[in-house]
Motif scaffolding. Structure first.
Motif, PDB file in Angstrom:
ATOM      1  N   LEU A  19       0.832  -1.212   0.000  1.00  0.00           N
ATOM      2  CA  LEU A  19       0.000   0.000   0.000  1.00  0.00           C
ATOM      3  C   LEU A  19       0.863   1.258   0.000  1.00  0.00           C
ATOM      4  CD1 LEU A  19      -2.721  -1.251   2.500  1.00  0.00           C
ATOM      5  CD2 LEU A  19      -3.127  -0.593   0.109  1.00  0.00           C
ATOM      6  N   ARG A  20       1.924   1.237   0.794  1.00  0.00           N
ATOM      7  CA  ARG A  20       2.827   2.407   0.847  1.00  0.00           C
ATOM      8  C   ARG A  20       3.474   2.654  -0.507  1.00  0.00           C
ATOM      9  NH1 ARG A  20       4.586   4.933   4.529  1.00  0.00           N
ATOM     10  NH2 ARG A  20       3.726   4.830   6.606  1.00  0.00           N
ATOM     11  N   ALA A  36      -8.568  -1.371  -1.400  1.00  0.00           N
ATOM     12  CA  ALA A  36      -7.877  -0.268  -0.727  1.00  0.00           C
ATOM     13  C   ALA A  36      -6.623   0.202  -1.448  1.00  0.00           C
ATOM     14  CB  ALA A  36      -7.504  -0.691   0.692  1.00  0.00           C
ATOM     15  N   ALA A  37      -6.371   1.507  -1.314  1.00  0.00           N
ATOM     16  CA  ALA A  37      -5.119   2.130  -1.756  1.00  0.00           C
ATOM     17  C   ALA A  37      -4.804   3.268  -0.791  1.00  0.00           C
ATOM     18  CB  ALA A  37      -5.267   2.675  -3.177  1.00  0.00           C
ATOM     19  N   ASN A  38      -3.566   3.751  -0.824  1.00  0.00           N
ATOM     20  CA  ASN A  38      -3.168   4.921  -0.037  1.00  0.00           C
ATOM     21  C   ASN A  38      -4.052   6.106  -0.438  1.00  0.00           C
ATOM     22  OD1 ASN A  38      -2.005   7.211   1.016  1.00  0.00           O
ATOM     23  ND2 ASN A  38       0.069   6.779   0.228  1.00  0.00           N
ATOM     24  N   GLY A  39      -4.871   6.567   0.494  1.00  0.00           N
ATOM     25  CA  GLY A  39      -5.852   7.609   0.198  1.00  0.00           C
ATOM     26  C   GLY A  39      -5.258   8.986  -0.002  1.00  0.00           C
ATOM     27  N   CYS A  45      -4.882   5.876  -6.030  1.00  0.00           N
ATOM     28  CA  CYS A  45      -6.351   5.888  -6.027  1.00  0.00           C
ATOM     29  C   CYS A  45      -6.908   5.750  -7.440  1.00  0.00           C
ATOM     30  CB  CYS A  45      -6.867   7.157  -5.353  1.00  0.00           C
ATOM     31  SG  CYS A  45      -6.548   7.138  -3.578  1.00  0.00           S
ATOM     32  N   LEU A 127      -4.429  -0.877   8.901  1.00  0.00           N
ATOM     33  CA  LEU A 127      -4.400   0.591   9.044  1.00  0.00           C
ATOM     34  C   LEU A 127      -3.291   1.006  10.010  1.00  0.00           C
ATOM     35  CD1 LEU A 127      -8.230   1.339   9.262  1.00  0.00           C
ATOM     36  CD2 LEU A 127      -6.655   2.372   7.602  1.00  0.00           C
ATOM     37  N   CYS A 130       0.228   0.409   8.209  1.00  0.00           N
ATOM     38  CA  CYS A 130       0.638   1.302   7.115  1.00  0.00           C
ATOM     39  C   CYS A 130       0.556   2.766   7.529  1.00  0.00           C
ATOM     40  CB  CYS A 130      -0.143   1.028   5.831  1.00  0.00           C
ATOM     41  SG  CYS A 130      -1.870   1.456   5.928  1.00  0.00           S
ATOM     42  N   LEU A 134      -6.838   4.859   4.272  1.00  0.00           N
ATOM     43  CA  LEU A 134      -7.014   3.966   3.123  1.00  0.00           C
ATOM     44  C   LEU A 134      -8.308   4.295   2.389  1.00  0.00           C
ATOM     45  CD1 LEU A 134      -5.836   0.492   4.513  1.00  0.00           C
ATOM     46  CD2 LEU A 134      -4.583   2.104   3.032  1.00  0.00           C
ATOM     47  N   ALA A 136     -11.118   3.188   0.073  1.00  0.00           N
ATOM     48  CA  ALA A 136     -11.610   1.862  -0.305  1.00  0.00           C
ATOM     49  C   ALA A 136     -13.099   1.891  -0.629  1.00  0.00           C
ATOM     50  CB  ALA A 136     -11.345   0.832   0.794  1.00  0.00           C
TER      51      ALA A 136
END
Ligand code: TXA
Ligand code: MG
Length: 328
Positions: A19-20, A36-39, A45, A127, A130, A134, A136
């Motif tokens: 994710l990071r 999910a991805a790094n928001g 995203c 959560l 990381c 997130l 999602a």
């Protein structure tokens, strides 16, 4: 090839790194699985939208570990804090005025952002590992029934994503309740869900205005010929306040019956299904999406489904049944 990870500490650490680095991971929540991805990473995203075939004008929810983190991404209020104290972690999403740090791709260019603190222990460990908000949405191709277990995620997105984190079946089984709290004196219910309107109104001390985002979630409305592909189940659904005797008396055929509660018969015919064994709306909600998928696979020509009483969790259940039944 999609990898399914059991939620070991090593897997959580590894997926936090994914994710990071801007990758995607399908994650369990108590409502439905999310993609999910790094928001805070606009490029990451963007990958969510591509994997889901989601139109860019449909904004994402940001998931946080703690309510205290909201002020990093949005304006907060006393009403928000009261709802957070009562319902977070849990199936409630709040729409708030966003701060600059939130990328436009997440909010589809809106000045507001949707925020939720989920309860499922597995996404919470991720959560924490990381240390990112997130983004999602539900982990399904746009317009399909949301996934409530790993098999559903793989069925819909298996060819398009690399990582699924297994947290077992989702307990709530319907997406979160969404409340627009931009004006705390006039909260608006945007989507009924796991937290009932009655419970929210009790904590807020005011009644909720109602608006609907159902249309947007249902998919593009422009080309009628393509519409069916944006709906799941593909099987046509007819809704009934109560299943008519005439249908209940029919022998097994090409049409399935979906009862809310298990009928009291010794042996149920093969075309009957029910959402709860005892009449529990919680159980009915948790089984709805899996049951619709199963009926779809079974190849019936139509499903006759019984609506729930229109109060409490029944409102969210009926909302999802109506959307599934809506073919135009
Ligand atoms: O339970 C849930 O909410 C699940 C899990 C994964 O958390 N997520 C989910 O996400 O259902 P999604 O993307 O399938 O639905 C989110 C809805 C969309 O209809 C979107 O339009 C709406 O939230 N939304 C997001 N941001 C918004 C905003 N700023 N204003 C109004 N609606 C917003
Ligand atoms: Mg969705």
């Amino acid at each position: 090839m999609v990898q399914i990870h059991a939620p070991s500490d090593a897997a959580i650490r590894h997926l936090a790194e994914v994710l990071r680095a801007g990758g995607l991971v399908a994650v369990p929540t108590e409502t439905v699985y999310g993609l999910a991805a790094n928001g805070l990473d606009a490029v990451a995203c963007q990958r969510i939208f591509a994997a889901k075939d989601r139109p860019a004008d449909d904004p994402l929810i940001l998931h946080l570990l703690e309510a205290e983190q909201v002020t990093r991404i949005a304006h907060w209020s006393e009403a928000g804090q009261r709802l957070a104290d009562a319902f977070w972690p849990g199936p409630l999403t709040l729409v708030l005025e966003k701060l600059e740090i939130v990328p436009d791709v997440v909010t589809a260019g809106l000045g507001s952002v949707a925020v939720r603190v989920p309860a499922h222990p597995v996404i919470r460990r991720l959560l924490e590992a990381c240390d990112l908000p997130l983004a999602a949405p539900s982990a399904n191709p746009f317009g399909y029934v949301s996934p409530t277990c790993v098999e559903h995620v793989v069925e819909g997105l298996g060819g398009r994503i690399e990582h699924v984190l297994d947290g077992g079946p989702c307990e709530v089984g319907l997406e979160s309740t969404i409340v627009d709290l931009r004006d705390p004196s006039r909260p608006v219910l945007l989507r009924p869900g796991g937290i009932t309107a009655e419970a929210l109104e009790q904590v807020l001390g005011v009644s909720l205005a109602r608006a609907s985002i159902a249309q947007r979630e249902a998919g593009p409305q422009t080309a009628p010929g393509q519409l069916s592909r944006h709906y799941s189940p593909r099987t046509r659904i007819h809704l009934h306040e109560k299943l008519p005797d005439e249908l209940v008396a029919r022998p097994a055929g090409v049409e399935a019956l979906l009862f809310l509660t298990r009928p009291s018969v010794e042996e149920a015919p093969t075309h009957w299904r029910w959402l709860s064994d005892t009449g529990s709306l919680e159980q009915a909600a948790s089984r709805l999406f899996a049951t619709l998928r199963e009926l779809d696979r079974a190849g019936f020509e139509a499903i006759h489904a019984e609506l729930a009483p229109q109060s409490g969790l029944g409102v969210a259940l009926n909302d999802r049944l109506r959307r599934a039944a809506n073919q135009d």
